[in-house]
Structures are given as structure tokens and as C-alpha cells.
Design an enzyme around this catalytic site. Sequence first.
Site, PDB file in Angstrom:
ATOM      1  N   ASP A 172       0.713  -1.089   0.017  1.00 52.15           N
ATOM      2  CA  ASP A 172       0.141   0.035   0.016  1.00 52.15           C
ATOM      3  C   ASP A 172       0.761   1.183   0.015  1.00 52.15           C
ATOM      4  O   ASP A 172       2.238   0.941   0.218  1.00 52.15           O
ATOM      5  CB  ASP A 172      -0.922   0.144   1.179  1.00 52.15           C
ATOM      6  CG  ASP A 172      -2.233   0.929   0.998  1.00 52.15           C
ATOM      7  OD1 ASP A 172      -2.367   1.610   0.042  1.00 52.15           O
ATOM      8  OD2 ASP A 172      -3.003   0.708   1.662  1.00 52.15           O
ATOM      9  N   HIS A 315      -9.808  -2.390  -8.151  1.00 52.73           N
ATOM     10  CA  HIS A 315      -9.917  -1.119  -6.847  1.00 52.73           C
ATOM     11  C   HIS A 315      -9.052   0.260  -7.363  1.00 52.73           C
ATOM     12  O   HIS A 315      -9.612   1.093  -7.338  1.00 52.73           O
ATOM     13  CB  HIS A 315      -9.322  -1.749  -5.845  1.00 52.73           C
ATOM     14  CG  HIS A 315      -9.247  -0.796  -4.701  1.00 52.73           C
ATOM     15  ND1 HIS A 315     -10.363   0.153  -4.133  1.00 52.73           N
ATOM     16  CD2 HIS A 315      -8.363  -0.338  -3.931  1.00 52.73           C
ATOM     17  CE1 HIS A 315      -9.854   0.657  -3.289  1.00 52.73           C
ATOM     18  NE2 HIS A 315      -8.540   0.701  -2.984  1.00 52.73           N
TER      19      HIS A 315
HETATM   20 FE1  N7H Z   1      -7.464   1.540  -1.623  1.00 55.06          FE
HETATM   21  N1  N7H Z   1      -6.396  -2.970  -0.985  1.00 55.06           N
HETATM   22  O1  N7H Z   1      -5.424  -3.711  -0.433  1.00 55.06           O
HETATM   23  O2  N7H Z   1      -6.871  -3.497  -1.872  1.00 55.06           O
HETATM   24  N2  N7H Z   1      -6.018   0.682  -2.065  1.00 55.06           N
HETATM   25  N3  N7H Z   1      -8.081   0.008  -0.245  1.00 55.06           N
HETATM   26  N4  N7H Z   1      -9.108   2.735  -0.955  1.00 55.06           N
HETATM   27  N5  N7H Z   1      -7.221   2.953  -2.964  1.00 55.06           N
HETATM   28  C1  N7H Z   1      -4.985   0.973  -3.101  1.00 55.06           C
HETATM   29  O3  N7H Z   1      -1.926   2.459  -5.037  1.00 55.06           O
HETATM   30  C2  N7H Z   1      -7.451  -1.217  -0.185  1.00 55.06           C
HETATM   31  C3  N7H Z   1      -9.873   2.620   0.145  1.00 55.06           C
HETATM   32  C4  N7H Z   1      -7.894   4.325  -2.918  1.00 55.06           C
HETATM   33  O4  N7H Z   1      -4.022   6.413  -7.424  1.00 55.06           O
HETATM   34  C5  N7H Z   1      -3.935  -0.189  -3.081  1.00 55.06           C
HETATM   35  O5  N7H Z   1      -0.858   3.047  -2.826  1.00 55.06           O
HETATM   36  C6  N7H Z   1      -8.148  -1.737   0.954  1.00 55.06           C
HETATM   37  C7  N7H Z   1     -11.145   3.409   0.255  1.00 55.06           C
HETATM   38  C8  N7H Z   1      -6.881   4.935  -4.136  1.00 55.06           C
HETATM   39  O6  N7H Z   1      -3.673   4.656  -8.556  1.00 55.06           O
HETATM   40  C9  N7H Z   1      -4.460  -1.093  -2.492  1.00 55.06           C
HETATM   41  C10 N7H Z   1      -9.119  -1.231   1.433  1.00 55.06           C
HETATM   42  C11 N7H Z   1     -10.834   4.261  -0.723  1.00 55.06           C
HETATM   43  C12 N7H Z   1      -5.968   4.267  -4.358  1.00 55.06           C
HETATM   44  C13 N7H Z   1      -5.668  -0.845  -1.800  1.00 55.06           C
HETATM   45  C14 N7H Z   1      -8.888   0.317   0.696  1.00 55.06           C
HETATM   46  C15 N7H Z   1      -9.564   3.920  -1.457  1.00 55.06           C
HETATM   47  C16 N7H Z   1      -5.994   3.187  -3.654  1.00 55.06           C
HETATM   48  C17 N7H Z   1      -3.002   0.188  -3.979  1.00 55.06           C
HETATM   49  C18 N7H Z   1      -9.989  -1.107   2.575  1.00 55.06           C
HETATM   50  C19 N7H Z   1     -11.614   5.424  -1.123  1.00 55.06           C
HETATM   51  C20 N7H Z   1      -4.758   4.870  -5.105  1.00 55.06           C
HETATM   52  C21 N7H Z   1      -1.538   0.575  -3.465  1.00 55.06           C
HETATM   53  C22 N7H Z   1      -9.782  -2.051   3.625  1.00 55.06           C
HETATM   54  C23 N7H Z   1     -12.922   5.586  -1.035  1.00 55.06           C
HETATM   55  C24 N7H Z   1      -5.225   4.565  -6.721  1.00 55.06           C
HETATM   56  C25 N7H Z   1      -1.403   2.048  -3.984  1.00 55.06           C
HETATM   57  C26 N7H Z   1      -4.228   5.257  -7.665  1.00 55.06           C
HETATM   58  C27 N7H Z   1      -5.075   2.106  -3.683  1.00 55.06           C
HETATM   59  C28 N7H Z   1      -6.539  -1.509  -0.982  1.00 55.06           C
HETATM   60  C29 N7H Z   1     -10.025   1.120   0.825  1.00 55.06           C
HETATM   61  C30 N7H Z   1      -9.183   4.698  -2.689  1.00 55.06           C
HETATM   62  C31 N7H Z   1      -3.583  -2.155  -2.346  1.00 55.06           C
HETATM   63  C32 N7H Z   1      -7.915  -3.490   1.528  1.00 55.06           C
HETATM   64  C33 N7H Z   1     -12.211   3.340   1.267  1.00 55.06           C
HETATM   65  C34 N7H Z   1      -7.708   6.380  -4.320  1.00 55.06           C
END
Ligand code: N7H
Length: 458
Positions: A172, A315
Site C-alpha cells: 500500500d 480497485h
Molecule cells: Fe484503496 N487493497 O488492499 O486492496 N488501495 N483500499 N481505498 N485506494 C490501493 O496504489 C485497499 C480504500 C484508493 O492512485 C492499493 O498505493 C483496501 C477506500 C485510492 O492509482 C491497495 C481497502 C478508498 C488508491 C488498496 C481500501 C480507497 C488506492 C494500491 C479497505 C476511497 C490509489 C496501493 C480495507 C474511497 C489509486 C497504492 C491510484 C490504492 C487496498 C480502501 C482509495 C492495495 C484493502 C475506502 C484512491
Amino acid sequence: ELKTDDIQSDIFVGKQKHNQLFYFFTIHDAASFKRHLAADIAPIVTSVTQIPHVHRQPLVAVNIAFSHAGLLALDVNYEDNSLNDEIFENGQAASAVTSLNDDTASWVPQFKDAENPIHGVIILASDNIQLIDRQVACIQSDCGPSISKVYSLPAAVRPGCHAGHEMFGFLDGIAQPSIRQLHKTHFPGQNVVDAGVIITGAVGDVDGEGNPIKRADWAVGGSFLAFRQLQQLVPEFNRYLLQNAPAGEGDLQSRADLMGARMVGRWKSGAPVDLAPTADDPELGADPQRNNNFTYEHEGSDLRSDQSRCPFTAHIRKTRPRADLTSIGFDDKPNSIMRAGIPYGQEVTPEEQASGTTIHERGLAFVAYQSQLAKGFQFIQQSWANATNFPPKKTPPPEEIGFDPIIGQATGAQARLVSGLDPNDTSGSLSIPQFVISRGGEYFFSPPISALRGHLAG
Ligand code: N7H
């Protein structure tokens, strides 16, 4: 010019400290608390300026933010248009069902207890958990009975080689917006945005017509903090991937890993599936020059229909659509958020792994900063992750593109349909159980540090 010594440190996340504590409090005696806010808390609140310099970094970084109820409880001059954010003023509980599709039956009771409302959160971060405990005890004794704890959530970076990875196992903290007025270098593929996308009253904090949003003077240099306690059903997620792994070459585990990577849009190492569609590439995942440098657009492939590399629902594609929007004349930059979440709960036990069933709660203490909740967290969750027709203008029109498989939330009895995950048949859909459960949260305003001594203490 951004006054970085007046902006709270967590807003522009630096290197993550090993431990964090989210300490939610309620105010009992405003006059007394305001004296302690100015005299005892403001001096220990960490600014953005302190973070990059090791010798200026405190052993425990301290940030403080207030809910709308908290700003009212402070009994300061806080007019309707001081902050000008309706979603903040209503509080998260008010719109959780209608805007986010939350099931508030799963909420931690303290997040929905109108009798004993959460007025604020103190976020403490340190590499040493004892120092956090000592700092909290110190704040408690300084403030005396003027505030009391309503709830707290300890969180920590995962142990050993899992450090930096969230509970499902994915790296992350890779893709964050870069701030034009703050960061000197931008990595390829990063969204470069004006500070005002994150900071209230800064350049770029504008409405749909480009007019600056009105903020009270004391509130310039702050940011809205969306906090969500998001439980992750990790053994259930792992079992689901094994049971629904796409057919193809390779052993079961690697096909399950492919399914997981297509749900997230990245492999566990961080390598984007758009650049590494068939197998993980840890070197790519670890390389900041390359791991964010993609748009989903490829020569000879049709952006409107080709999901062979990355599903439309993945996602990171739902939450930052890149060329899915720019190719049709829109822009995802105004909807950028600064993410500062950290895992909570213990590692999966062998018993949980074997049974495929969660016994101990774990997940993500999700934190997002933005200057407008209607463009940031709430918009992304409601209008992108939960919107089954997003991204738009895909062809042939899939009956339904479906939900973000990680965070998308359906309403009530609605099936959580997700299309595009099976690389052998990207037109197919699956009805996927919910692996991320909202345990609730609150919206806070993280004020500029000067306001802690000035307006809010007045
Ligand atoms: Fe997410 N995951 O493990 O699947 N997220 N996220 N997220 N997320 C990102 O690129 C995860 C949540 C965003 O700019 C990564 O840094 C999990 C909410 C955004 O390309 C991973 C949960 C919201 C990005 C996860 C969760 C977001 C992002 C890749 C909840 C907004 C950047 C790592 C438990 C409403 C996208 C990274 C970009 C990346 C996960 C929540 C948003 C691995 C498990 C609630 C904007």
C-alpha cells in the site's frame, strides 16, 4: 506559498511510524479544554515541516482533528460558512446509509452514539508503542476531566516482510498525489495537483466553476479527514480466491493470486496488472519510477472494451480511473485524496487460515485527507466504487460493469456484481461476498496548528 509549519503532519504522510493510536474523545468542559488545547496540546502537535528532518522529528507525532459536533462543543465563533462543507457538518453517520451504502448494524456503537458524540480524534504515531501510551497518559492528565475517551483504535505496520502491506497482503502507499506547491519531484504517472485539492483555502480549493471556496481565515491550511474503520475478512478473501480461481495454466495458488491481483489492479508486490498482466513482477512493484507509470491505454487495444490486462472494476482503476476519464474529456485530479491509513488487528492465525473464517477483527484504519469531502472520499466511494455503471462509456455496453470488488458496497439485498475479473471471459460477472465491512467512522477537520492556539482556543 504553503505554510508547512502550520499544517498537521499526517496530511502529507511521510514515512509511516510503526505504531499509531486513534484516540477518539468527547469534550465535557469547553472553557477548560480550550486552555489545555492552547497550552498543552498545540505545542506538541507535529507539523509537515518537522517530518522530513530526522533531528526535528518528535519521538511521538501528535495530530488533532475535530468533528462538526466537536467544533460546536468548543463554543467558539463557528458560523455556518466557516468551513462550508455540508457533508462534514452532517457527520458520517447521517449519510452512511444513503451515500455510502453502509449497513450501520455493523458499526462500532461509539461511532453512532448520539448521546455521547465523538468530538475529536487525537492521532499519535511513533516507532515505540510505550511512548504512545505515555503521551496519551500525559495528555489525559493535562486535560483532566475536560475531555474523556470515547473509543480508541490501536494500529500498526505489519511485522517483518509484510511491512507496508495491508491485511489482504498488497503493498500500500504507492500511488499518492504529488503537490505542485510542496513536492520538488514527481514520480512518473503521479497525479500532480494543486495544494488546494487537499488543503482548505490553498490554491486550487475551488468549486465546479473554478471559484475559490469560502473558508474562514482560521480554517485556511487545514484539511478534512475521513476516518473509516474497515474490517477485512482476510481468511474468507483468501478462500474465495482459491475457490474461484480462473481456469488456465499454472497451479491453483498462482491462479488465485491472479484473481486477487485483478481485483486490486496490482499484484501483492505493488506491480500494476496494467503493466504486468499475467504474473507478479516484484522489481516493477518496488520501482517508483515505473510502478505508477501507466494509464490503462495501450496501442492497438481499445480502451472502451479491453479488460485483458486490467478489469474496469479493479480497485485502483475505480478509485483513480486515469485514461478512462481523460480519454473522454474528464479529469480525475480534482478527486484526488491523500491516503494515510494503517492496518489494525493481529495477523491471521493458523486456525483462521485453515477454517477460512475470521475470529479476530483486523482491517484498515482508513484515513483520507481532502479539501472537499464531496469530491474526495465520499465521491470516490459513492460515485465510483459503488456505481455499477462506472467507468462510463465502455463498449459493448456491459449490462453492468459492477462494483469495486474490494470496497464497493451494494444496498440491502442487492447482489455485489463485479464484471471483468476472469481473464478468460471478461464479459462475465460474479456475485461477490463483501470482504471489507464498514465498522463506521467520522468526518473530522484537521485545523491549521495556529488555530489550536488562536481561534479554536478563544
Ligand atoms: Fe484503496 N487493497 O488492499 O486492496 N488501495 N483500499 N481505498 N485506494 C490501493 O496504489 C485497499 C480504500 C484508493 O492512485 C492499493 O498505493 C483496501 C477506500 C485510492 O492509482 C491497495 C481497502 C478508498 C488508491 C488498496 C481500501 C480507497 C488506492 C494500491 C479497505 C476511497 C490509489 C496501493 C480495507 C474511497 C489509486 C497504492 C491510484 C490504492 C487496498 C480502501 C482509495 C492495495 C484493502 C475506502 C484512491
